[in-house]
Design a protein around this motif. Structure first.
Motif, PDB file in Angstrom:
ATOM      1  N   ALA A   1      -1.173  -1.093  -8.472  1.00 14.50           N
ATOM      2  CA  ALA A   1      -1.567  -0.389  -9.699  1.00 14.50           C
ATOM      3  C   ALA A   1      -0.639   0.794  -9.965  1.00 14.50           C
ATOM      4  N   LYS A   2      -0.207   1.478  -8.913  1.00 14.36           N
ATOM      5  CA  LYS A   2       0.719   2.601  -9.094  1.00 14.36           C
ATOM      6  C   LYS A   2       2.035   2.126  -9.685  1.00 14.36           C
ATOM      7  N   LEU A   3       2.549   1.016  -9.161  1.00 18.32           N
ATOM      8  CA  LEU A   3       3.816   0.490  -9.662  1.00 18.32           C
ATOM      9  C   LEU A   3       3.708   0.017 -11.108  1.00 18.32           C
TER      10      LEU A   3
ATOM     11  N   ALA B   1       0.809  -1.223   0.000  1.00 19.20           N
ATOM     12  CA  ALA B   1       0.000   0.000   0.000  1.00 19.20           C
ATOM     13  C   ALA B   1       0.841   1.271   0.000  1.00 19.20           C
ATOM     14  N   TRP B   2       2.109   1.175   0.368  1.00 13.49           N
ATOM     15  CA  TRP B   2       2.962   2.366   0.487  1.00 13.49           C
ATOM     16  C   TRP B   2       2.974   3.224  -0.783  1.00 13.49           C
ATOM     17  N   PRO B   3       3.078   2.640  -1.984  1.00  8.82           N
ATOM     18  CA  PRO B   3       3.108   3.473  -3.198  1.00  8.82           C
ATOM     19  C   PRO B   3       1.852   4.315  -3.416  1.00  8.82           C
ATOM     20  N   VAL B   4       0.749   4.008  -2.723  1.00  6.99           N
ATOM     21  CA  VAL B   4      -0.478   4.792  -2.890  1.00  6.99           C
ATOM     22  C   VAL B   4      -0.247   6.254  -2.536  1.00  6.99           C
TER      23      VAL B   4
ATOM     24  N   ILE C   1      -7.943  -2.774  -0.571  1.00  5.04           N
ATOM     25  CA  ILE C   1      -8.093  -1.774  -1.634  1.00  5.04           C
ATOM     26  C   ILE C   1      -6.816  -0.952  -1.762  1.00  5.04           C
ATOM     27  N   ALA C   2      -6.247  -0.528  -0.619  1.00  8.79           N
ATOM     28  CA  ALA C   2      -5.007   0.245  -0.645  1.00  8.79           C
ATOM     29  C   ALA C   2      -3.862  -0.575  -1.239  1.00  8.79           C
ATOM     30  N   GLY C   3      -3.775  -1.851  -0.870  1.00  5.95           N
ATOM     31  CA  GLY C   3      -2.735  -2.710  -1.430  1.00  5.95           C
ATOM     32  C   GLY C   3      -2.863  -2.861  -2.927  1.00  5.95           C
TER      33      GLY C   3
END
Length: 758
Positions: free
Chosen positions: A611-613, A442-445, A604-606
């Motif tokens: 998706a960001k990566l 989730a960090w990349p969110v 959801i955050a994960g």
């Protein structure tokens, strides 16, 4: 094993209570198969008669903020400037050999393309290429414009129908391509519809395999397909009827199909597993018909209640999308909600009617396990029966086990049984590892960027993209995102001066006047999807004279992105608040309701971190075969977040309703946790397996949009089922013990009494 806490506070004996309305409905359905079938046949005939029209009746546009300034500008231009707005058709003629004016083949292509546009009744006027405006400086590229006489949805259909005949005008050195916003959406819908059909075809064999393995018999595996077909036919017909009230996006049917399959599998699996268990407890009854009806009543009074709450939570989750003032989003939510209502109604009536008639024949066509596994299953069944017999009269705890002699600890159930024991022994380690994994994913969110889709969402082979690239090469990167600035005639001079002096505008050209209004075409210096273009639009709106409207396709995308961003916090706030209230009513405990809702956000955050990566940073783009846009599509957090919240609540209720049922029977929170894993865990794992397989087929399809949807949904369901529901939630139940189910006395006087035990 009885815990110290439960010894200190021995639970009361299970209360006897009258069957609820769902149990009575299940018993009635089970004894009135003919009436139920006739009722559903009438429903299917009524809605199914309209279903074949769904492809032609649904619309391809609607991606807009209906109350935005850009939509007002589009409507004004449609009335005052011959429809030369964002939905107008654009034909790009490019001559690679020389100037169009000196090439008779290219001039002939311009004339024939203009004739095709003029012959279409949806085109109001045809504007030929004009020097200094729509003819490039080198003379090799020219743009023909066809004004929009119809609404945006009809213009998308016009683009779809005109694309092939216009492209057919191309010759060796001369290319002719239809482009513009309407052509882009026509191409987008076409390629994505083809990809989704391909994905659905690929997913069916996988779905059937998982269903047969999950249900263990061919007859039982066919039940979710029955629910899916009912949901699809009803939703398709209802959507066609809805088009008489307001336009409905073609994507509404695609998402309705996806949810009908997902919920059909979830609900059928949950009901059938519990029905088999209830039927096994009546194995010694000589009247098999009566045993089946009693089993149906018990199943619908327990599992049916969980399904009813689950369907309600899915509907509530999707209803939050209706806060977005966009026809496309509202109609997509409507399509899913219609399929949910149909599948839920069939689950509560048609499924118990069929099960009541099938009885033990639900296991017909049983899939036998090979060799040793089959022998192990038979031995385990004998041990379970012996344990059940010896448990009779063994007190409350024994009664809790005796009430469920059907739990055969083989295969997946054996694994889940041992898994529950492991979580009981090592809750801190298991929970800590899950939190670390979710935290890393989730960090990349925190650095997630969103934006409206760029031209990269359609393949290079599509005419809209080919024309787009030719316009960029000939007129600059901002030309496809040309802004239509409509100004009161008295303010034209000031507006034109400001546009030409703005750092974000490459050129500003007057485009005529009508009934006290003037229109100016302003070409940005940056790409239509670039954040700088959005900043330019905001700056112009704050500085241009009062009464000025800034429109165009780029402005419409920017306005939709803005409203999505502004409504996302509100939607998620409602998802959390309403989800908490529904779980509180269903389960009666504030703590477990809070945990159930908050853990939904973790998966959801994960998923959006992944998706960001993948889609923002471009990792795995080569392997998956797509061109990264540098951001995640703006609709994904809100729309997919609402969808995933509904699915996560589905799994949460399946697991926690089973835990609540066993806690009410025994008063032992640890026993309740392990039995919930052992019974409903199988349903969650199997249902999630089917959904992940289906979503991954979308991730492997060609265009970008299905890939984004497939990856986000598949990752979220995988994380939610295996990490959140199978580890984190049971760990919370293990650590909180009786506190998980504590209900303050004042709250008990307010909430309705909902029982999941029979």
């Amino acid at each position: 094993m009885t815990t110290i806490a439960s010894r200190r506070n021995p639970p009361p004996a299970p209360e006897q209570h009258a069957p609820g309305w769902l149990a009575r409905l299940g018993a009635w359905s089970g004894t009135h198969l003919r009436v139920v079938l006739i009722g559903w046949l009438l429903v299917l005939v009524a809605f199914g008669a309209f279903a074949p029209q769904v492809e032609s009746a649904l619309s391809g546009a609607g991606w807009q903020d209906s109350g935005s300034q850009s939509v007002k500008a589009r409507e004004l231009i449609a009335n005052q400037f011959s429809g030369l707005n964002s939905t107008a058709l654009q034909v790009v003629v490019h001559d690679s050999a020389g100037a169009i004016a000196s090439d008779p083949v290219a001039r002939q292509a311009v004339d024939r393309a203009s004739a095709l546009l003029q012959a279409d009744p949806r085109v109001s006027t045809v504007l030929p290429p004009q020097p200094g405006v729509s003819i490039s400086q080198d003379g090799r590229t020219a743009i023909i414009q066809g004004g929009a006489k119809a609404d945006p949805n009809e213009m998308v259909r016009a683009a779809d129908e005109l694309s092939k005949p216009i492209t057919a005008l191309s010759r060796k050195n001369v290319s002719v391509n239809l482009t513009g916003s309407s052509a882009l959406w026509a191409n987008f819908n076409q390629v994505n519809h083809s990809a989704m059909i391909k994905s659905e075809v690929l997913s069916w064999p996988v779905t059937m395999l998982v269903l047969v393995l999950a249900f263990g018999s061919l007859v039982a595996a066919g039940l979710p397909l029955m629910l899916t077909l009912v949901g699809l036919l009803t939703a398709a017909g209802a959507l066609v009827l809805s088009t008489h009230i307001a336009p409905v996006s073609i994507w509404a049917m695609n998402f309705a199909m996806m949810f009908a399959l997902a919920l059909g599998i979830d609900y059928a699996l949950f009901i059938v597993v519990r029905f088999r268990a209830a039927l096994k407890r009546r194995a010694d009854q000589t009247d098999r018909r009566q045993a089946a009806i009693e089993a149906v009543a018990e199943t619908m009074g327990t599992a049916g209640k969980a399904v009813a709450f689950s369907g309600l939570t899915v509907l509530v989750s999707l209803s939050t999308v209706l806060l977005v003032p966009s026809p496309a989003f509202r109609s997509m939510a409507l399509g899913i909600m219609l399929s949910v209502v149909a599948v839920l109604a069939a689950t509560l009536t048609l499924l118990p009617a069929v099960l009541g008639r099938l009885g033990r024949r639900v296991d017909s066509g049983r899939i036998r396990l090979p060799g040793a596994l089959d022998r192990a299953e038979r031995r385990a069944e004998r041990r379970a029966a012996a344990a059940a017999a010896s448990a009779t009269g063994a007190g409350v705890e024994g009664a809790g086990h005796a009430a469920h002699p059907h739990h055969t600890v083989v295969g997946l159930e054996r694994l889940l049984h041992h898994w529950g024991a492991l979580l009981h022994r090592r809750p801190w380690i298991a929970g800590g590892l899950v939190l670390v994994v979710i935290g890393i994913l989730a960090w990349p969110v925190l650095s997630l960027r969103t934006g409206m889709p760029s031209i990269a969402i359609i393949p290079q082979s599509q005419t809209a993209r080919a024309g787009y690239n030719q316009v960029v090469d000939a007129f600059g990167p901002g030309a496809p995102g040309t802004l239509s600035v409509v100004t009161p005639a008295t303010e034209q001079t000031a507006a034109l001066q400001l546009l030409r002096s703005d750092r974000g505008i490459a050129a500003a050209v007057p485009a005529g006047s009508s009934n006290g209004w003037t229109m100016t075409l302003a070409i940005p210096t940056t790409d239509a999807s670039a954040p700088a273009t959005g900043s330019t639009i905001d700056r112009l709106r704050s500085q241009l004279p009062s009464g000025t409207l800034v429109g165009g396709a780029a402005a419409e995308n920017h306005d939709l992105e803005q409203v999505l961003s502004s409504r996302t916090p509100l939607v998620f706030g409602l998802l959390i608040g309403l989800g908490f209230l529904l779980l509180l009513v269903a389960l009666g405990s504030p703590l477990i309701a809070f945990v159930g809702v908050v853990t939904n956000l973790a998966s959801i955050a994960g998923a959006f971190g992944v998706a960001k990566l993948v889609f923002q940073d471009g990792h795995l783009s080569g392997l998956l075969g797509f061109e990264p846009q540098g951001f995640v599509d703006a609709w994904a957090p809100l729309f997919f977040g609402a969808m995933l919240s509904g699915v996560a609540m589905d799994y949460t209720l399946f697991l926690l309703s089973a835990a609540r049922e066993h806690y009410d029977l025994t008063g032992d929170p640890q026993h309740a946790m392990r039995m919930a894993l052992r019974t409903s865990g199988r349903v969650v794992v199997a249902a999630a397996g089917v959904m992940v397989a289906v979503f991954m087929t979308f991730a492997l399809s060609g265009p970008l949009a299905p890939k984004e949807m497939g990856i986000i949904l598949a990752v979220a369901v995988f994380l939610d089922a295996l990490l959140i529901r199978m580890i984190l939630l049971p760990v919370v139940l293990r650590l909180t013990g009786h506190g998980a189910w504590h209900q303050p006395k004042w709250l008990g006087r307010i909430l309705p009494r909902v029982r999941f035990s029979h």
